[in-house]
Design an enzyme around this catalytic site. Sequence first.
Site, PDB file in Angstrom:
ATOM      1  N   SER A   1       1.051  -1.192   0.121  1.00  0.00           N
ATOM      2  CA  SER A   1      -0.064   0.070  -0.098  1.00  0.00           C
ATOM      3  C   SER A   1       0.935   1.104  -0.027  1.00  0.00           C
ATOM      4  CB  SER A   1      -0.802   0.220   1.344  1.00  0.00           C
ATOM      5  OG  SER A   1      -1.545   1.214   1.421  1.00  0.00           O
TER       6      SER A   1
ATOM      7  N   THR B   1      -9.521   3.218 -15.643  1.00  0.00           N
ATOM      8  CA  THR B   1      -8.505   3.922 -15.974  1.00  0.00           C
ATOM      9  C   THR B   1      -7.714   4.258 -14.661  1.00  0.00           C
ATOM     10  OG1 THR B   1      -9.845   5.206 -17.422  1.00  0.00           O
ATOM     11  CG2 THR B   1      -7.960   6.435 -16.822  1.00  0.00           C
TER      12      THR B   1
ATOM     13  N   CYS C   1      -8.329   1.033  12.181  1.00  0.00           N
ATOM     14  CA  CYS C   1      -9.474   0.574  11.864  1.00  0.00           C
ATOM     15  C   CYS C   1     -10.565  -0.065  12.786  1.00  0.00           C
ATOM     16  CB  CYS C   1      -9.294  -0.610  10.767  1.00  0.00           C
ATOM     17  SG  CYS C   1      -8.060  -0.316   9.644  1.00  0.00           S
TER      18      CYS C   1
END
Length: 370
Positions: free
Chosen positions: A185, A224, A313
């Site tokens: 990430s 895209t 989280c």
Amino acid sequence: MQEVLDVMLPFYKDKFGNPSSVHSEGRAARVSLDESREQVAELIGARPDEIVFTSGGSESNNFAILGVALASSSKRRDIVTCEVEHAAILNPLKQLESLDFHVDYLPVDNAGRVDPKKVESVLTESTTLVTIQHANSEVGTLQDINVIGNLVQKAGVLFHTDAVQSVGKVAVNVNALPVDLLSISSHKIYGPKGVGALFVKRGTPALFSPVCGGGQEKKRRGGTENVPAIVGFGKACQIARDRLNNGKLEELRKLRDLLRKRIDEVIPNVEYFGCGKNHLPNTLSCGFEGADGEALMIALDMEGISVSTGSACSSGTGIPSKVLSAMSLPLSRINSSLRFSLGWVNTLGDIDFVVKALAKAVLLSRRKSS
Ligand SMILES: *Cc1c(COP(=O)(O)O)cnc(C)c1O
């Protein structure tokens, strides 16, 4: 980081081409995309065609898990993981369970480590994937993915690792590691948020593609490409690689060790979680007996110090850390815990500042609860 922002900005202004377009603006974007792919590949020793850009670590994990599982034969319905994985591993697995896949969740010891022998013992002819993280995001424990991956690959099973926490902080070289799939990430290494990559080793059987669209990413991931973010991600990888090569991680490790030493000098009854030797160089997870981690976090926040209880989280949910629970710690000790993550911006001065504020907060919290 300024250097990352600087390379991104032109792609929001004059360099606005779509890398799939054939005109020169489009081709210029394609060139930048390919350069970024090389930078990402280089950080982990991969070849550029083994890098698939995604929207981040979560998508990379979903892609690896759903990608393998949904492309497997109907005879291979078993997946192996461990109890301390990130939600972006556990939740796609939960979805697969509702589709009649079977998942083994291996336990960890009190340092947060998976026993490779346990992995070996659950592999069967119907195992299709083993996914075991490289570094844990809460306690910083590193798994022995070298030993685990070898066992898994020897059994003819694909091995995925969530390396979101380890890439850029310890040397990760896919040539020397027995991994088929590996997640990264961007924002965990100072790149922009919302972009990441999945390493897919050459020769890996075609994966089911969770995001279908145009033929982008060699038909592996449609849509895209987020060119500005990918360019920033590439730059962040290049910077991370320079830091790794210049011994900067040793400096970070020393700073972290100093934080621990200073804490021990001024605060009694502190315990440390994780695996001393096999540990990320920048994190420190500790428990302050009799204090309340949440109260400590708020007190430090008021001093401008950002620390966490549990993972970013799951904090704020009131649910005790799954990771520390899996490490067999009782609730009282879990509730007294805090996690410090040091970064490149931190200095010796920060350590003194943090320890001073922490000592005060711990004293107050302990007094209140006694
Ligand atoms: C942050 C993190 C993720 C998720 O990455 P995002 O880019 O935020 O989606 C996955 N796994 C681990 C271990 C993480 O720390």
